[in-house]
Design a protein around this motif. Structure first.
Motif, PDB file in Angstrom:
ATOM      1  N   LEU A  74      -3.720   3.893 -13.994  1.00 43.35           N
ATOM      2  CA  LEU A  74      -2.894   3.123 -13.059  1.00 43.35           C
ATOM      3  C   LEU A  74      -3.211   3.510 -11.618  1.00 43.35           C
ATOM      4  O   LEU A  74      -3.219   2.651 -10.726  1.00 43.35           O
ATOM      5  CB  LEU A  74      -1.413   3.351 -13.362  1.00 43.35           C
ATOM      6  N   SER A  75      -3.492   4.772 -11.374  1.00 44.59           N
ATOM      7  CA  SER A  75      -3.867   5.208 -10.021  1.00 44.59           C
ATOM      8  C   SER A  75      -5.169   4.557  -9.579  1.00 44.59           C
ATOM      9  O   SER A  75      -5.305   4.132  -8.421  1.00 44.59           O
ATOM     10  CB  SER A  75      -3.999   6.737  -9.989  1.00 44.59           C
ATOM     11  N   SER A  91       0.824  -1.204   0.000  1.00 41.51           N
ATOM     12  CA  SER A  91       0.000   0.000   0.000  1.00 41.51           C
ATOM     13  C   SER A  91       0.858   1.254   0.000  1.00 41.51           C
ATOM     14  O   SER A  91       0.569   2.223  -0.722  1.00 41.51           O
ATOM     15  CB  SER A  91      -0.926  -0.006   1.216  1.00 41.51           C
ATOM     16  N   GLY A 112       2.361   1.681  -3.484  1.00 40.55           N
ATOM     17  CA  GLY A 112       1.347   2.123  -4.433  1.00 40.55           C
ATOM     18  C   GLY A 112       0.959   3.575  -4.243  1.00 40.55           C
ATOM     19  O   GLY A 112       0.847   4.334  -5.221  1.00 40.55           O
ATOM     20  N   ILE A 158      -5.816  -1.926  -3.323  1.00 40.85           N
ATOM     21  CA  ILE A 158      -5.714  -1.714  -1.872  1.00 40.85           C
ATOM     22  C   ILE A 158      -7.061  -1.955  -1.205  1.00 40.85           C
ATOM     23  O   ILE A 158      -7.163  -2.678  -0.200  1.00 40.85           O
ATOM     24  CB  ILE A 158      -5.191  -0.296  -1.573  1.00 40.85           C
ATOM     25  N   ILE A 201      -4.401   0.940  -8.598  1.00 44.26           N
ATOM     26  CA  ILE A 201      -3.740   0.840  -7.292  1.00 44.26           C
ATOM     27  C   ILE A 201      -4.747   0.997  -6.165  1.00 44.26           C
ATOM     28  O   ILE A 201      -4.759   0.224  -5.188  1.00 44.26           O
ATOM     29  CB  ILE A 201      -2.624   1.899  -7.184  1.00 44.26           C
ATOM     30  N   ILE A 238       1.433   6.848  -6.746  1.00 48.69           N
ATOM     31  CA  ILE A 238       0.376   7.785  -7.140  1.00 48.69           C
ATOM     32  C   ILE A 238       0.835   9.223  -6.953  1.00 48.69           C
ATOM     33  O   ILE A 238       0.637  10.082  -7.823  1.00 48.69           O
ATOM     34  CB  ILE A 238      -0.900   7.511  -6.325  1.00 48.69           C
TER      35      ILE A 238
END
Length: 304
Positions: A258-259, A76, A79, A266, A262, A83
């Motif tokens: 991609l954000s 997490s 990731g 999570i 992620i 971001i």
């Protein structure tokens, strides 16, 4: 035979007239709903955007640690740092805020409705076609009445997200309650337990995996709809995705997409762990403690 030979039924016009009537009659009510939802979003987004980014990362990592252990916490952190490094931190926090508000409202509606449907066959019969309608309706269609009722901005995005995501929460809650062994419920009745106590202490605990799976699905669907909701003015990562699509900007679209991935990973891992599909860290610790030898063996029973 061409389509002009069919009898034309103006269902769309009827729906439009019905929406106009709803706006005229219940306009003040929808103004109150808009104020409540907008206030909830403002408060949640303030919690995510006001503190320094590292504070938010630490809190999310702590939740991930409690849910499933250090591996999820480290993942997490990596990731979320990625971001931020892509310049999508503020958009990501706005998307999480919209998702959380929609999820809370959807779960508050879905779980009691699912329990009610599980206890009443009449309610289940009425609710089932409504859920079928909500699940099969294309996501973009939810935005049209939401715009008419709440104008543009974050509120119609929240409303559309709730409608899009609520169905699995109701279905899996009903399924979990109905799946509880009838003999266990009968045992509770035999001991004189009230229906409320049976629900709290027998049915809900046993149906928890199914209910939490429904919550997980609500979260995933809310996150996907939160991106689409940017088409009606909702802030977040969806705005960058729509902008990248209109300008054919591959770099911006990939970073925003991609954000979203992620964030979805999570949320999915954390809710999955709390649902029991993963192994929370504290449970593993307790289990390993139980497995350790105590140094004392139980004596074997004497043989005759």
């Amino acid at each position: 035979m061409g389509t002009e030979d069919f009898l034309r039924i103006p269902i769309g016009r009827w729906v439009s007239d019905f929406i106009d009537w709803v706006i005229d009659v219940f306009g003040p009510f929808f103004d109150v709903i808009a104020a409540i939802f907008g206030g909830m979003y403002t408060g949640v987004s303030w919690l995510f955007l006001t503190p320094p980014f590292w504070v938010v990362i630490v809190v999310i990592a702590a939740i991930a640690w409690l849910a499933k252990g250090y591996k999820l916490a480290i993942g997490s952190v990596i990731g979320l740092l990625l971001i931020g490094a892509m310049g999508q931190w503020e958009n990501a926090m706005e998307t999480i805020s919209l998702t959380l508000v929609a999820v809370v409202i959807a779960v508050v509606i879905a779980i009691p409705l699912g329990i009610w449907a599980a206890r009443s066959q009449a309610v289940s019969t009425i609710v089932r076609p409504i859920l079928d309608f909500l699940q099969t309706m294309p996501a973009f269609v939810y935005l049209i009445p939401a715009i008419f009722l709440f104008s543009v901005g974050v509120v119609p995005g929240i409303v559309a997200t709730i409608l899009f995501a609520i169905a699995p929460g109701v279905r899996l809650t009903e399924l979990g309650i109905r799946g509880v062994d009838a003999e266990v419920v009968e045992a509770g009745n035999a001991f004189g337990a009230t229906p409320g106590r049976i629900l709290r202490q027998i049915q809900l605990p046993l149906a928890r995996p199914s209910i939490m799976a429904g919550v997980n699905q609500v979260i995933m669907l809310s996150l996907s709809m939160a991106v689409i909701a940017s088409m009606v003015g909702a802030p977040g990562l969806g705005a960058d995705i729509i902008q990248a699509l209109s300008r054919i900007n591959i770099a911006l679209g990939f970073e925003a997409g991609l954000s979203v991935v992620i964030i979805a990973m999570i949320l999915d891992r954390v809710t999955g762990a709390f649902a029991g599909t993963g192994k929370p860290r504290r449970k593993r610790t307790a289990a390993s403690a139980d497995e350790q030898p105590t140094g004392q063996e139980e004596p074997e029973p004497a043989r005759a």
